[in-house]
Design a protein around this motif. Structure first.
Motif, PDB file in Angstrom:
ATOM      1  N   ASP A  53       0.783  -1.239   0.000  1.00 22.64           N
ATOM      2  CA  ASP A  53       0.000   0.000   0.000  1.00 22.64           C
ATOM      3  C   ASP A  53       0.816   1.292   0.000  1.00 22.64           C
ATOM      4  O   ASP A  53       0.250   2.373   0.045  1.00 22.64           O
ATOM      5  CB  ASP A  53      -0.947   0.017   1.202  1.00 22.64           C
ATOM      6  CG  ASP A  53      -0.213  -0.075   2.529  1.00 22.64           C
ATOM      7  OD1 ASP A  53       1.014  -0.286   2.545  1.00 22.64           O
ATOM      8  OD2 ASP A  53      -0.873   0.066   3.569  1.00 22.64           O
ATOM      9  N   ARG A  54       2.135   1.185  -0.063  1.00 16.83           N
ATOM     10  CA  ARG A  54       2.981   2.385  -0.077  1.00 16.83           C
ATOM     11  C   ARG A  54       4.104   2.227  -1.082  1.00 16.83           C
ATOM     12  O   ARG A  54       4.416   1.131  -1.517  1.00 16.83           O
ATOM     13  CB  ARG A  54       3.599   2.644   1.300  1.00 16.83           C
ATOM     14  CG  ARG A  54       2.615   2.967   2.377  1.00 16.83           C
ATOM     15  CD  ARG A  54       3.292   3.390   3.657  1.00 16.83           C
ATOM     16  NE  ARG A  54       4.183   2.340   4.154  1.00 16.83           N
ATOM     17  CZ  ARG A  54       4.991   2.489   5.194  1.00 16.83           C
ATOM     18  NH1 ARG A  54       5.035   3.633   5.849  1.00 16.83           N
ATOM     19  NH2 ARG A  54       5.754   1.502   5.605  1.00 16.83           N
ATOM     20  N   LEU A  56       8.181   3.499  -1.344  1.00 15.72           N
ATOM     21  CA  LEU A  56       9.272   4.048  -0.547  1.00 15.72           C
ATOM     22  C   LEU A  56      10.499   4.256  -1.427  1.00 15.72           C
ATOM     23  O   LEU A  56      10.702   3.526  -2.398  1.00 15.72           O
ATOM     24  CB  LEU A  56       9.630   3.071   0.586  1.00 15.72           C
ATOM     25  CG  LEU A  56       8.468   2.500   1.405  1.00 15.72           C
ATOM     26  CD1 LEU A  56       8.948   1.375   2.288  1.00 15.72           C
ATOM     27  CD2 LEU A  56       7.822   3.592   2.220  1.00 15.72           C
ATOM     28  N   VAL A 104       9.184   7.485   2.768  1.00 12.40           N
ATOM     29  CA  VAL A 104       7.896   7.367   2.081  1.00 12.40           C
ATOM     30  C   VAL A 104       7.823   8.385   0.940  1.00 12.40           C
ATOM     31  O   VAL A 104       8.205   9.548   1.099  1.00 12.40           O
ATOM     32  CB  VAL A 104       6.729   7.594   3.066  1.00 12.40           C
ATOM     33  CG1 VAL A 104       5.388   7.564   2.341  1.00 12.40           C
ATOM     34  CG2 VAL A 104       6.769   6.551   4.181  1.00 12.40           C
ATOM     35  N   GLU A 106       5.423  10.520  -1.565  1.00 12.75           N
ATOM     36  CA  GLU A 106       4.065  11.070  -1.620  1.00 12.75           C
ATOM     37  C   GLU A 106       3.604  11.128  -3.071  1.00 12.75           C
ATOM     38  O   GLU A 106       3.988  12.028  -3.823  1.00 12.75           O
ATOM     39  CB  GLU A 106       4.037  12.468  -0.983  1.00 12.75           C
ATOM     40  CG  GLU A 106       4.457  12.502   0.470  1.00 12.75           C
ATOM     41  CD  GLU A 106       3.528  11.716   1.381  1.00 12.75           C
ATOM     42  OE1 GLU A 106       2.331  11.549   1.027  1.00 12.75           O
ATOM     43  OE2 GLU A 106       3.995  11.249   2.428  1.00 12.75           O
TER      44      GLU A 106
END
Length: 152
Positions: A53-54, A56, A104, A106
């Motif tokens: 879900d992310r 990096l 992270v 964006e």
């Protein structure tokens, strides 16, 4: 225009059968000392780490290992061995790849025309900085990186 998230979601689908690598985070306590503990896993896709879900930006990559008794010709080698041992002490298996110091990305900032980590909107195309100040379209970059991972 294809969104950054859509490009990355397509890469996740393609990587479904590929093994992920460990994500670690440094922890310190009086009783357990300095260690790197597991906080998740991700596919290592070049300069990116894709979790479920992310997204990096990669940081330090190391293998958990016991340094044993060795002489070191450089202080940097001694420090790297200590970090590998911290991962082992934190619960990673001997030889397991660990990613530490990641950040992270964006995606909304990129899609809005800005930049985050190694991703940026350049001339209306989502691009990735992958070597020094070289940029290339993210779509082609992901395609190439996924192909390399699938060929292993």
């Amino acid at each position: 225009m294809t969104t950054t998230a859509a490009l990355l979601d397509a890469a996740r689908v393609a990587l479904a059968g590929v093994a992920k690598e460990g994500l670690g985070e440094e922890r310190s306590s009086r009783w357990r000392g300095e260690r790197i503990v597991r906080i998740g896993q991700a596919w290592h896709v070049g300069v990116l780490l894709l979790t479920d879900d992310r997204v990096l930006a990669t940081g330090e990559v190391l293998r958990a290992a016991d340094p044993g008794r060795r002489g070191y010709t450089a202080e940097s080698a001694r420090e790297r061995a200590a970090r590998r041992q911290m991962a082992l002490r934190g619960g990673f298996r001997e030889g397991e790849v660990v990613h530490v110091g990641w950040s992270v990305i964006e995606l909304d900032a990129v899609d809005a025309g800005g930049a985050s980590g190694p991703l940026a909107m350049r001339d209306g195309v989502v691009s990735v900085r992958w070597s020094g100040d070289s940029w290339r379209p993210l779509e082609g970059y992901l395609s190439e990186q996924v192909e390399l991972l699938l060929a292993r």
